[in-house]
Each structure stands twice: as structure tokens, then as C-alpha cells.
Design an enzyme around this catalytic site. Structure first.
Site, PDB file in Angstrom:
ATOM      1  N   HIS B  62       0.894  -1.296  -0.031  1.00 12.24           N
ATOM      2  CA  HIS B  62       0.144  -0.127  -0.002  1.00 12.24           C
ATOM      3  C   HIS B  62       1.021   1.278  -0.111  1.00 12.24           C
ATOM      4  O   HIS B  62       2.114   1.273   0.040  1.00 12.24           O
ATOM      5  CB  HIS B  62      -0.924  -0.059   1.371  1.00 12.24           C
ATOM      6  CG  HIS B  62      -0.151   0.187   2.599  1.00 12.24           C
ATOM      7  ND1 HIS B  62       0.297  -0.710   2.886  1.00 12.24           N
ATOM      8  CD2 HIS B  62      -0.569   1.124   3.647  1.00 12.24           C
ATOM      9  CE1 HIS B  62       0.900  -0.344   4.257  1.00 12.24           C
ATOM     10  NE2 HIS B  62       0.436   0.700   4.505  1.00 12.24           N
ATOM     11  N   HIS B  64       1.469   3.716   1.982  1.00  7.21           N
ATOM     12  CA  HIS B  64       2.060   4.532   2.994  1.00  7.21           C
ATOM     13  C   HIS B  64       3.538   4.468   2.914  1.00  7.21           C
ATOM     14  O   HIS B  64       4.381   3.578   2.705  1.00  7.21           O
ATOM     15  CB  HIS B  64       1.754   3.829   4.480  1.00  7.21           C
ATOM     16  CG  HIS B  64       0.150   4.421   4.830  1.00  7.21           C
ATOM     17  ND1 HIS B  64      -0.376   3.589   5.477  1.00  7.21           N
ATOM     18  CD2 HIS B  64      -0.450   5.317   4.495  1.00  7.21           C
ATOM     19  CE1 HIS B  64      -1.726   4.315   5.812  1.00  7.21           C
ATOM     20  NE2 HIS B  64      -1.590   5.332   5.095  1.00  7.21           N
ATOM     21  N   ASP B  66       6.101   4.391   4.945  1.00  4.04           N
ATOM     22  CA  ASP B  66       6.998   3.383   5.584  1.00  4.04           C
ATOM     23  C   ASP B  66       6.989   2.120   4.930  1.00  4.04           C
ATOM     24  O   ASP B  66       7.707   1.140   5.310  1.00  4.04           O
ATOM     25  CB  ASP B  66       6.635   3.140   7.031  1.00  4.04           C
ATOM     26  CG  ASP B  66       5.247   2.649   7.127  1.00  4.04           C
ATOM     27  OD1 ASP B  66       4.327   3.118   6.319  1.00  4.04           O
ATOM     28  OD2 ASP B  66       4.947   1.942   8.015  1.00  4.04           O
ATOM     29  N   HIS B  67       6.326   1.873   3.630  1.00  4.99           N
ATOM     30  CA  HIS B  67       6.320   0.644   2.839  1.00  4.99           C
ATOM     31  C   HIS B  67       6.820   0.788   1.575  1.00  4.99           C
ATOM     32  O   HIS B  67       6.906   0.129   0.614  1.00  4.99           O
ATOM     33  CB  HIS B  67       5.004   0.168   2.709  1.00  4.99           C
ATOM     34  CG  HIS B  67       4.389  -0.310   4.035  1.00  4.99           C
ATOM     35  ND1 HIS B  67       4.514  -1.875   4.398  1.00  4.99           N
ATOM     36  CD2 HIS B  67       4.060   0.200   5.283  1.00  4.99           C
ATOM     37  CE1 HIS B  67       3.718  -1.733   5.818  1.00  4.99           C
ATOM     38  NE2 HIS B  67       3.545  -0.431   6.143  1.00  4.99           N
ATOM     39  N   HIS B 142      -7.297  -1.626   5.942  1.00  4.02           N
ATOM     40  CA  HIS B 142      -6.537  -0.632   6.389  1.00  4.02           C
ATOM     41  C   HIS B 142      -7.199   0.901   5.996  1.00  4.02           C
ATOM     42  O   HIS B 142      -6.734   1.629   5.659  1.00  4.02           O
ATOM     43  CB  HIS B 142      -5.092  -0.868   5.718  1.00  4.02           C
ATOM     44  CG  HIS B 142      -3.998   0.033   6.439  1.00  4.02           C
ATOM     45  ND1 HIS B 142      -3.968  -0.026   8.063  1.00  4.02           N
ATOM     46  CD2 HIS B 142      -3.156   0.857   6.088  1.00  4.02           C
ATOM     47  CE1 HIS B 142      -2.816   0.740   7.944  1.00  4.02           C
ATOM     48  NE2 HIS B 142      -2.314   1.230   7.213  1.00  4.02           N
ATOM     49  N   ASP B 213      -0.401  -3.531   6.084  1.00  2.79           N
ATOM     50  CA  ASP B 213      -0.989  -3.432   7.477  1.00  2.79           C
ATOM     51  C   ASP B 213      -2.587  -3.852   7.417  1.00  2.79           C
ATOM     52  O   ASP B 213      -3.298  -3.410   6.311  1.00  2.79           O
ATOM     53  CB  ASP B 213      -1.021  -1.804   7.688  1.00  2.79           C
ATOM     54  CG  ASP B 213       0.608  -1.227   7.555  1.00  2.79           C
ATOM     55  OD1 ASP B 213       1.352  -1.973   7.587  1.00  2.79           O
ATOM     56  OD2 ASP B 213       0.686  -0.068   7.831  1.00  2.79           O
ATOM     57  N   HIS B 271       5.878  -5.365  12.399  1.00  4.59           N
ATOM     58  CA  HIS B 271       5.312  -3.750  12.116  1.00  4.59           C
ATOM     59  C   HIS B 271       5.156  -3.599  13.501  1.00  4.59           C
ATOM     60  O   HIS B 271       4.026  -2.896  13.723  1.00  4.59           O
ATOM     61  CB  HIS B 271       4.019  -4.141  11.308  1.00  4.59           C
ATOM     62  CG  HIS B 271       3.785  -2.632  10.784  1.00  4.59           C
ATOM     63  ND1 HIS B 271       2.727  -1.898  11.287  1.00  4.59           N
ATOM     64  CD2 HIS B 271       4.098  -1.949   9.517  1.00  4.59           C
ATOM     65  CE1 HIS B 271       2.692  -0.830  10.860  1.00  4.59           C
ATOM     66  NE2 HIS B 271       3.302  -1.062   9.597  1.00  4.59           N
TER      67      HIS B 271
END
Lengths: 309, 309
Positions: B62, B64, B66-67, B142, B213, B271
Site C-alpha cells: 500500500h 504509506h 513506511d512501505h 486498512h 497493514d 510491524h
């Protein structure tokens, strides 16, 4: 009274597991100025315990990935941390486009104010100035890519009062600021006490110059003349001088020549090619020309102490 | 015959100095599939000695930061390394926009072919398939953010030949492929040798599911049923269940419940919120419900061995 540089990343474009791409932070009296922001900068800031909330100014030398790819992550983290302070970012006009596009596409809410300042890169430019410090940018030589060096310079301090002499002449507090600025003091009977009796020279102002990425470029010498600490890139060794020239980078020897010509206090070399696991070659090559050379290594700190001579 | 997961990053949005943001690599028979690509992924790939040139497929769950914030740096490094192989990237349609915009703005020449595959995220979708493996995506929960889980599944292997029996019946090489596929063998005198005499059951195909997530979302249970290894996020502990629900994340207990319901072989939780320095709480909480729980930690490897039972 700190004036201390922390190396967050010391490698060139390809990071290694031990050397992150370029990023540094200069602590001037507990204000933290971030210089370049390669991938992983926020991780290094945590690792080396730099207080992230005290970073209010970020200076980006040029638009190559190894100097900027950590910025979007850092800005997002500031957001998650609930930052409210304004953040000033100094860089090429493309930098703002890059960041704003990402924030918009990712629908990231940034609750603090982001202020971008454009570095034109063609002349010396004052980016930041307050009571104690000025930061200027100046052009380096990195091919067609506009690339800026940065010069951090403490302002001259007021003269240092001699506490014993002030007591001896019973100087009132209201007069002290004037005396710090060089005024004499007149006693009630009209006698003039020369300023030199009441004060001594203040500590010298300290300075730091950051020069990466750049080919050998002696035109910077007058700009960085006499700085206490010079960071100059040394991607390659002398044996690869042709390659250095072609890629608009410097050798360790060339970095040392610049340091010597500019009569700097100490030279710090970095931006090493990932091929070099051992950096003794760089250190030896530069030290032969400029003995006060040090290696930039991730996590190392370099202080300029206050000097009263 | 490897089927081995390496954790490159195990933390949630705010990285710590010891836990990078999400990224993993699954080695299936020496092909390396990268899953998510948080900031610093390329550094971790080097640190844990993953052969970068063997990564031809990258799956992004996805949008975000941090990914994904490590992706642009990794793609640039591939370029600097002279990569020629096609690179397939599976993710949200915005991902291609994000990457193409950056490459264009930075005038980065990428000499290899970048192929983006759109994950629609609303149903199970086969992203990759070859002779030995399939990779499917499926929706997680999410919030409004479309987010995909990934299921890696080896295909059924052909039956294993019994070398001694083949020699005994003097089976020609040309017949062997058929026998692997279940055929009987007919001797010259017409006698039929049943396949079961000549072969044994093949090793079981192995499988891995990646779920982050996501809030607690039992709808994934039938999709990941019986996988050998399940990675499920466990950002929080049970004591913060409300916060987990609000932010569309899971607690360690919820991850374990999913593992139990899906009857998976082993559970790997990760995570983690940056607030947790010690992860024993997570391990204990999940293990109470699902004993075969392990902690994802940067650099740790988790293998699924071939099983002949």
C-alpha cells in the site's frame, strides 16, 4: 558553546551496509542544521541521538538521489511526531516540486509549515542569518547539475568583560553592553578607563564549509579561506583522477590541495566510492599534502572548540 | 531448494535505530521476491547479503511511506549497477505515478525496463505465475487506504521417482516424465507396473502469506488457510486494542487469532510500534493463543523446509 558536526552518512551514490549516503548535522549552540538528506537519514539521526525537534533548517546541496532520498521520510516522520515548528528547506527549485508532489499524491497531512528557499547556485548567497550565525551557499562544479556548497560562520562576538576590573572600577550594569561593544568607561572624576583595560578579545568566531559534490574547483578557495573545518568530497584516489574529472568528483589529493590553498584549520574528507572498504588510502593521500586531514565516518563527531588566542 | 524469508525491516511508521520500516525478501529456489520497500531497504539488502541482481519482482502492499520510501533509491541503485533485467513492480496505480514523476524530475536514466502492474485490491488477483510458483494479492483492511496482502504458493511438484525401482524395471529415460506425472509403466510382456510402485508422493508445496497493514480482519482466513508461514502485523498489544482498531492495525492477540483460525504452520509477527523496545510482550501475548509464534527482527531468516510426510 558547541560547534560540532556529526556525520550521518559518508558514502557516495551506492550506500554500503556501513556507510550511508550523504547527510550531516551541524550543532551550533544546540541548534541543529541538517546538511543533505540521503536515504536513511532519519534512522541515523535516531542512532546518533540527534534531537530531531531541534532541526529547523535543512540545506540540500543538489538534486542527486543520494543527497535527497531521505527527505520525504524525514518530513513524514516530523508529521507523525506532531511537529508544529516551521521547517525551512534550502535547495534547488525542483526540490519543492518533488516534495509537494509526493505529499499531495500520498495525501500526507503536514501540520507544520514547510518553507522552501530557492538556491540559485550561481553566486554566493546568504541563506540564513541571525544574531550569532550566517549560512551562505556558493557554487560548486558538478557538471550540468547545479550544486551548492555551504559556509557556516559564527558572527563576531562582543568583547569579553574582565570581571575583576569591572568590580575594581565599580562599573554599573547599564554600562556593560557598551563596554562589550568597545566603549571606554569614564569615572565620576572624569578619568577615562580605556576599553582595553576592561575587556579582552572575544573568542574567535568559528566556521565550517561543506563542499560536495564537486570536481577540483579552486575558485572556491577565496570563499572558504581560513575556515576552521572544511568538509571536501574525496570520492576517488589520485590513481582515478581521470574518472574523477569525468564524473565531476574529486580525489583525496585534490581535496587536500584545496584545504592547503584555503589555509583551513582541519580537513574532513568523505563521499567515498562504495568500492573502498578501507579508507587508509584516502587518508594517506590527503595527509601527505595536508596533514590535518580526518576521515568522515558515520556517527563520528568533529568539534571546533572556542579559542581565546 | 530454498523457501526462505529474510526480514529487512520490522518496524511500523517511525523507524528506530534497530528496526527499519517494512521490507522483506522471499527466496524461492534462488529467485528473490521483494515485499514492500521502506526507507533503507537497499542498505538492508547489502547488510544481509541478498543478491540484488536476482530481484526481478517487487510487491508493494500500500501507499504509506513506511512501505515505499526506499523504492526510488533502490531503482536508482539498480541503474547505477548497470542492471539490464526487466523489473516488475506490483502495487497501487499511484505508485507508478510517484516513481515516474521522480525519475523524470531528477532526469534519471533507467536503462532497464520498469513494468508496473496495478493491484486493484478488491478481490483475489493472480499477480505472478510460472512453472513452480504463484503469487496472489488479496485485500486487507486498512481504512480507506487500499491495502493488499500477498500469498506465495509453490505449485504441486511432480511425483518423486524411486531410482531403485526404475533401474529394476529398466525404465527408459523417455518414459520418466510421464511416470512423474502419474502414468503406469508397461513392460514388453504386457505386465503393467502401477505408478505407486515406481514413485512416491512429492514434497508438499510450500506457502507464505504476508498480511500488513491491517486491522483484525477474519475475512482473510479462507484465503491464507493452512499456509506454512504467516506474517501478520502486530503493531500493538491487547491493552491498546481500541487504538489498533482506530488506526486499522492489529494487536499481537489478534494476529494469533487469525493464525489459529487459519490453521497456519507458523506465525511471524512484526510491524511493531516504535514505542516498544522490548518485544517479549508481543511474543507472549500471541504465543498464548498460537504457540508457534516468532518475532520478525531485522536480519532474521525464516525457512520453510521441504517436507516428505
Amino acid at each position: 558553546m558547541k560547534f560540532e558536526l556529526t556525520i550521518l552518512g559518508s558514502n557516495s551514490a551506492l550506500p554500503t551496509s556501513k556507510r550511508f549516503p550523504t547527510a550531516q548535522v551541524l550543532n551550533v549552540l544546540e541548534r541543529f542544521f541538517l546538511i543533505d538528506c540521503g536515504e536513511g537519514t532519519q534512522i541515523q539521526l535516531k542512532r546518533f541521538k540527534i534531537p530531531m525537534s531541534r532541526i529547523n533548517h535543512i540545506f540540500i546541496s543538489h538534486m542527486h538521489g543520494d543527497h535527497i532520498f531521505g527527505l520525504i521520510g524525514l518530513l513524514s516522520t516530523f508529521s507523525l511526531q506532531g511537529r508544529k515548528n516551521e521547517l525551512h528547506i534550502y535547495g534547488h527549485s525542483k526540490l519543492e516540486k518533488l516534495i509537494r508532489f509526493q505529499l499531495e499524491l500520498l495525501e500526507s497531512k503536514v501540520e507544520y509549515t514547510l518553507i522552501f528557499h530557492n538556491i540559485f547556485g550561481k553566486e554566493i548567497q546568504t541563506l540564513f542569518e541571525d544574531e550569532t550565525l550566517t549560512v551562505q551557499s556558493f557554487p560548486l562544479k558538478h557538471g550540468v547539475m547545479p550544486c551548492a556548497g555551504f559556509l557556516f560562520k559564527e558572527k563576531d562576538r562582543p568583547r569579553t568583560l574582565k570581571a575583576d576590573m569591572l568590580a575594581f572600577y565599580n562599573v554599573p550594569i547599564k554600562n556593560r553592553n557598551g563596554i562589550k561593544m568597545g566603549e571606554d568607561f569614564v569615572l565620576e572624576d572624569g578619568e577615562v578607563i580605556a576599553n582595553a583595560k576592561l575587556t579582552m578579545d572575544p573568542p574567535k568566531s568559528r566556521s565550517y564549509a561543506f563542499c560536495t559534490d564537486t570536481a577540483y574547483f579552486p575558485r572556491i578557495v577565496p570563499i572558504i579561506k581560513g575556515v576552521d573545518l572544511l568538509y571536501h568530497e574525496a570520492t576517488f584516489l589520485k590513481s582515478e583522477e581521470k574518472r574523477a574529472k569525468k564524473t565531476y568528483h574529486s580525489t583525496a589529493e585534490q581535496a587536500a590541495k584545496i584545504a592547503l590553498e584555503a589555509k583551513v584549520g582541519q580537513l574532513l574528507i568523505g563521499h567515498f566510492s562504495a568500492r573502498f572498504k578501507d579508507l587508509k588510502g584516502h587518508l594517506n593521500e590527503a595527509s601527505e599534502i595536508f596533514p590535518k586531514t580526518m576521515l568522515a565516518e558515520d556517527g563520528k563527531k568533529f568539534s571546533v572548540e572556542l579559542d581565546r588566542d
